[in-house]
Scaffold this motif. Structure first.
Motif, short mmCIF file in Angstrom:
data_model
loop_
_atom_site.label_atom_id
_atom_site.label_comp_id
_atom_site.label_asym_id
_atom_site.label_seq_id
_atom_site.Cartn_x
_atom_site.Cartn_y
_atom_site.Cartn_z
N THR A 132 1.28 10.00 -1.80
CA THR A 132 2.55 10.81 -1.19
C THR A 132 3.77 10.32 -1.73
O THR A 132 4.15 9.95 -2.24
CB THR A 132 2.44 10.92 0.03
OG1 THR A 132 2.61 8.82 0.01
CG2 THR A 132 1.10 10.90 1.17
N ILE A 133 4.49 11.62 -1.41
CA ILE A 133 6.20 11.29 -1.88
C ILE A 133 6.72 10.23 -0.25
O ILE A 133 7.57 10.83 0.88
CB ILE A 133 6.96 13.02 -1.54
CG1 ILE A 133 6.24 13.62 -2.81
CG2 ILE A 133 8.54 12.86 -2.15
CD1 ILE A 133 6.25 13.24 -3.97
N GLY A 134 7.64 9.83 -1.27
CA GLY A 134 8.59 8.65 0.42
C GLY A 134 9.85 8.61 -0.93
O GLY A 134 10.05 9.32 -1.73
N HIS A 135 10.49 7.54 0.25
CA HIS A 135 12.29 8.40 -0.31
C HIS A 135 12.34 8.05 -1.91
O HIS A 135 13.36 7.92 -2.26
CB HIS A 135 12.64 7.15 0.33
CG HIS A 135 14.34 7.09 0.32
ND1 HIS A 135 14.57 5.90 -1.11
CD2 HIS A 135 15.39 7.07 0.63
CE1 HIS A 135 16.27 5.98 -0.85
NE2 HIS A 135 16.49 7.04 -0.30
N SER A 136 11.37 6.48 -2.74
CA SER A 136 12.31 6.34 -3.56
C SER A 136 11.73 7.81 -4.94
O SER A 136 12.43 7.72 -5.81
CB SER A 136 10.88 4.67 -4.46
OG SER A 136 11.87 4.03 -3.56
N SER A 137 10.54 8.17 -4.59
CA SER A 137 10.60 9.52 -5.31
C SER A 137 11.24 10.10 -4.72
O SER A 137 11.52 11.44 -6.21
CB SER A 137 8.65 9.23 -4.31
OG SER A 137 8.10 8.85 -4.88
N GLU A 190 0.67 -1.44 0.19
CA GLU A 190 0.46 0.44 -0.31
C GLU A 190 0.88 1.33 -0.16
O GLU A 190 0.76 1.96 -0.58
CB GLU A 190 -0.85 0.25 1.05
CG GLU A 190 -2.11 -0.77 1.10
CD GLU A 190 -2.90 -1.04 2.02
OE1 GLU A 190 -4.17 -0.51 2.46
OE2 GLU A 190 -2.44 -1.36 3.24
N TYR A 191 1.55 1.43 1.05
CA TYR A 191 2.59 2.43 0.84
C TYR A 191 3.04 2.71 -0.74
O TYR A 191 3.61 3.87 -0.90
CB TYR A 191 4.09 2.41 1.95
CG TYR A 191 5.38 2.93 1.51
CD1 TYR A 191 5.12 5.00 2.36
CD2 TYR A 191 6.48 2.69 0.97
CE1 TYR A 191 5.75 5.09 2.31
CE2 TYR A 191 7.27 3.92 0.78
CZ TYR A 191 7.18 5.08 1.77
OH TYR A 191 8.30 6.06 1.81
N HIS A 192 3.81 1.13 -1.06
CA HIS A 192 4.23 1.98 -2.35
C HIS A 192 4.07 1.89 -4.06
O HIS A 192 4.22 2.84 -4.46
CB HIS A 192 5.42 0.89 -2.71
CG HIS A 192 6.70 0.76 -2.48
ND1 HIS A 192 8.00 1.02 -2.07
CD2 HIS A 192 7.12 -0.27 -1.23
CE1 HIS A 192 9.18 1.34 -1.29
NE2 HIS A 192 8.27 0.32 -0.65
N TYR A 217 9.20 7.70 -13.06
CA TYR A 217 8.54 7.24 -11.52
C TYR A 217 7.35 6.62 -11.01
O TYR A 217 6.58 6.21 -11.02
CB TYR A 217 9.12 7.45 -10.67
CG TYR A 217 9.59 6.11 -9.30
CD1 TYR A 217 9.65 5.84 -8.90
CD2 TYR A 217 8.39 7.04 -8.22
CE1 TYR A 217 9.81 4.57 -7.88
CE2 TYR A 217 8.23 6.12 -7.11
CZ TYR A 217 8.92 5.45 -6.64
OH TYR A 217 8.76 4.24 -5.57
N MET A 218 6.89 7.91 -11.52
CA MET A 218 5.23 8.08 -10.68
C MET A 218 4.02 7.65 -11.95
O MET A 218 3.01 7.05 -11.58
CB MET A 218 4.85 9.73 -10.14
CG MET A 218 5.88 10.10 -9.06
SD MET A 218 5.57 9.60 -7.85
CE MET A 218 3.67 10.13 -7.14
N ARG A 219 4.16 8.10 -12.70
CA ARG A 219 3.83 6.84 -13.95
C ARG A 219 3.39 5.51 -14.46
O ARG A 219 2.52 4.82 -14.39
CB ARG A 219 3.62 8.31 -15.77
CG ARG A 219 3.07 8.46 -16.34
CD ARG A 219 3.72 9.04 -17.16
NE ARG A 219 5.04 9.14 -17.60
CZ ARG A 219 5.50 9.77 -17.84
NH1 ARG A 219 4.90 11.18 -17.19
NH2 ARG A 219 7.35 9.81 -18.33
N THR A 220 4.91 5.43 -14.16
CA THR A 220 4.25 3.27 -14.26
C THR A 220 4.41 2.72 -12.95
O THR A 220 4.40 3.45 -11.54
CB THR A 220 6.09 3.09 -14.79
OG1 THR A 220 7.40 3.91 -13.73
CG2 THR A 220 6.51 3.82 -15.86
N SER A 221 3.86 1.77 -13.22
CA SER A 221 4.35 0.75 -11.76
C SER A 221 5.14 -0.09 -11.71
O SER A 221 6.24 -0.01 -12.54
CB SER A 221 3.19 -1.10 -12.54
OG SER A 221 3.47 -1.28 -13.15
#
Length: 83
Positions: free
Chosen positions: A19-24, A12-14, A38-42
């Motif tokens: 929201t913005i996390g470390h990977s983002s 759920e987090y990923h 990154y935000m556009r792809t699975s």
């Protein structure tokens, strides 16, 4: 301290794109285009990501690690040991 913190699963987090996390943040540091992609792809689970999730859980969430992972003698998995 974190009044609005809710316990959610790692998946759920990923999956949360609101929201913005470390990977983002890492992608944003590289460039806005990398962040947008990154935000556009699975995101596909890779062996490296699975190991990272397990390490995260064993260190920061031992109760979740115990629920979601098993430690097995590798020789048992390859069939090299005789029972």
């Amino acid at each position: 301290m974190y009044k609005n913190f809710h316990k959610i699963s790692n998946d759920e987090y990923h999956a949360n794109k609101e929201t913005i996390g470390h990977s983002s943040l890492v992608k944003m540091l590289k460039s806005p285009a990398h962040f947008a992609e990154y935000m556009r792809t699975s995101h596909v689970q890779t062996p490296a990501k699975a190991m990272g999730s397990a390490i995260h859980a064993v260190i920061l969430e031992p109760e979740e690690f115990a629920k979601n992972y098993a430690v097995v003698d590798e020789e048992l998995l390859t069939g090299t040991l005789q029972s």
